[in-house]
Design a protein around this motif. Structure first.
Motif, PDB file in Angstrom:
ATOM      1  N   TYR A  41       0.843  -1.194   0.000  1.00 31.62           N
ATOM      2  CA  TYR A  41       0.000   0.000   0.000  1.00 31.62           C
ATOM      3  C   TYR A  41       0.882   1.249   0.000  1.00 31.62           C
ATOM      4  O   TYR A  41       0.633   2.190  -0.763  1.00 31.62           O
ATOM      5  N   GLY A  44       2.220   2.119  -3.239  1.00 26.32           N
ATOM      6  CA  GLY A  44       1.218   2.510  -4.217  1.00 26.32           C
ATOM      7  C   GLY A  44       0.762   1.394  -5.135  1.00 26.32           C
ATOM      8  O   GLY A  44       0.068   1.652  -6.123  1.00 26.32           O
ATOM      9  N   ASP A  47      -4.503  -1.064  -2.831  1.00 31.70           N
ATOM     10  CA  ASP A  47      -5.197  -0.294  -1.802  1.00 31.70           C
ATOM     11  C   ASP A  47      -5.166  -1.053  -0.484  1.00 31.70           C
ATOM     12  O   ASP A  47      -4.499  -2.105  -0.370  1.00 31.70           O
ATOM     13  N   ALA A  55      -1.305   4.108  -7.699  1.00 31.85           N
ATOM     14  CA  ALA A  55      -0.870   5.323  -7.024  1.00 31.85           C
ATOM     15  C   ALA A  55       0.618   5.540  -7.260  1.00 31.85           C
ATOM     16  O   ALA A  55       1.360   4.622  -7.625  1.00 31.85           O
ATOM     17  N   THR A 106      -0.982  12.404   5.153  1.00 35.22           N
ATOM     18  CA  THR A 106      -0.971  12.085   3.725  1.00 35.22           C
ATOM     19  C   THR A 106       0.451  11.840   3.236  1.00 35.22           C
ATOM     20  O   THR A 106       1.404  12.421   3.722  1.00 35.22           O
ATOM     21  N   HIS A 109      -0.294  12.013  -1.986  1.00 28.07           N
ATOM     22  CA  HIS A 109      -1.684  12.365  -2.302  1.00 28.07           C
ATOM     23  C   HIS A 109      -2.716  11.316  -1.876  1.00 28.07           C
ATOM     24  O   HIS A 109      -3.827  11.280  -2.404  1.00 28.07           O
ATOM     25  N   ARG A 110      -2.365  10.470  -0.924  1.00 31.89           N
ATOM     26  CA  ARG A 110      -3.382   9.622  -0.314  1.00 31.89           C
ATOM     27  C   ARG A 110      -3.005   9.377   1.137  1.00 31.89           C
ATOM     28  O   ARG A 110      -1.931   9.782   1.586  1.00 31.89           O
ATOM     29  N   ARG A 111      -3.887   8.731   1.875  1.00 33.63           N
ATOM     30  CA  ARG A 111      -3.658   8.579   3.308  1.00 33.63           C
ATOM     31  C   ARG A 111      -2.383   7.790   3.592  1.00 33.63           C
ATOM     32  O   ARG A 111      -2.091   6.795   2.922  1.00 33.63           O
TER      33      ARG A 111
END
Length: 342
Positions: A41, A44, A47, A55, A106, A109-111
């Motif tokens: 994860y 990237g 998920d 990602a 973050t 650009h994601r958690r």
């Protein structure tokens, strides 16, 4: 040497993923669950449910330096794959831990992984990556793998010391610029220097080439950290993927901040007062603090120092007498670092 303005991303960065990712994925696939899911994860690849995602995995700057330095001394990138994988694993170990220590929600650009899986799982994933890095390099059939392993181990120790200093600075009333530069050298420059030296080693470079390219990487790393600190204050959050003024809210003593605090100026004195407050700063106060750092000369000092570090890096590169192609790519990369926005 004049620093070029790159019109596009240097090929050294655009081509690295195709060589790096197969080895990186194969290494991570060796990890047990649930550590493997957390690591994948973070990179990237999937998920939080383990389903394929697309990602960003970052720029892979450090592996690119490993490959580039191997080519610069006349070697082949295939000789340096294990080194590139090891360096990227170490870098991502540090990112997983940094996000927890800094409270960053973050990443790319994601958690952040710790937000999704919890801090304990993210810590364990980071621990697994650094252990895996040493294992990958130890298993490499290259005759210089043992020497490379010692280089990576030394960089890990310097990185941990630098991160420890960074945390300590947040609770200290006074930090001078020499201490802050030492922190940045360990936190960032040591691993970039290791990446370059490791590439030269695995590419069959001479002792002088290995040392010069290691120095090239260390100076490049200092420039990278200086620009990173500037972006942490004045960067566009839509581009950087990090909240505006997050570093200032934590009273982080980054290089521009410390330069302003030690400027013996009115702005520096007022900045010190804000940094001593035992409460969260409001949005207008954070904007004012950023202004004080600039008024105290911190922003300009960091820009000038980053430029100086890049010129020092290119001087060391020239001393290594690299092959023309990689030398041009490195010069373009140095220009990109000075002008990057994320």
């Amino acid at each position: 040497m004049r620093i070029p303005v790159p019109r596009s991303e240097p090929a050294i960065l655009t081509q690295v993923r195709g060589v790096l990712d197969p080895g990186l994925r194969a290494a991570v696939d060796r990890l047990p669950e649930p550590v493997r899911t957390v690591a994948g994860y973070h990179f990237g690849w999937w998920d939080e449910r383990g389903e394929q995602a697309d990602a960003s995995g970052g720029k892979a700057l450090r592996p690119a330096l490993v490959f580039g330095c191997a080519q610069a001394v006349g070697g082949d990138v295939t000789d340096a794959v294990a080194g590139a994988v090891a360096v990227e694993l170490v870098h991502n170990f540090s990112l997983l831990h940094d996000d927890i220590m800094d409270g960053d929600h973050t990443r790319r650009h994601r958690r952040s992984a710790w937000v999704v899986f919890g801090s304990p799982h993210a810590v364990l994933a980071g621990d697994a990556l650094v252990s895996l890095a040493l294992e990958v390099l130890a298993e490499a059939p290259h005759p210089a793998a043992g020497q490379g392993l010692r280089m990576v181990s030394g960089a890990i120790a310097a990185l941990i010391q630098g991160q420890s200093m960074d945390l300590d600075f947040e609770t200290r009333a006074a930090v001078d610029l020499a201490q802050c530069l030492s922190m940045a050298h360990g936190k960032t420059a040591a691993l970039l220097g290791c990446a370059c030296g490791l590439g030269a080693l695995l590419g069959g470079g001479t002792g002088r080439q290995i040392e010069c390219l290691s120095e090239f990487g260390r100076h490049l790393g200092m420039a990278f950290q200086l620009i990173d600190d500037l972006l942490g204050i004045w960067g566009d959050s839509q581009v950087t993927g990090k909240p505006v003024f997050a570093d200032l809210q934590r009273r982080k003593k980054s290089l521009p901040v410390v330069a302003a605090l030690n400027s013996h100026s009115t702005a520096g004195a007022e900045l010190a007062e804000f940094y001593s407050l035992d409460r969260p700063l409001t949005a207008p106060e954070l904007t004012h603090v950023a202004h004080l750092i600039e008024a105290g000369g911190g922003r300009e000092w960091a820009r000038v120092e980053a430029d100086r570090q890049v010129h020092e890096a290119l001087a060391r590169l020239d001393q290594a007498e690299p092959a023309p192609g990689p030398a041009d790519e490195f010069a373009a990369l140095a220009g990109l670092i000075l002008r990057r926005d994320h």
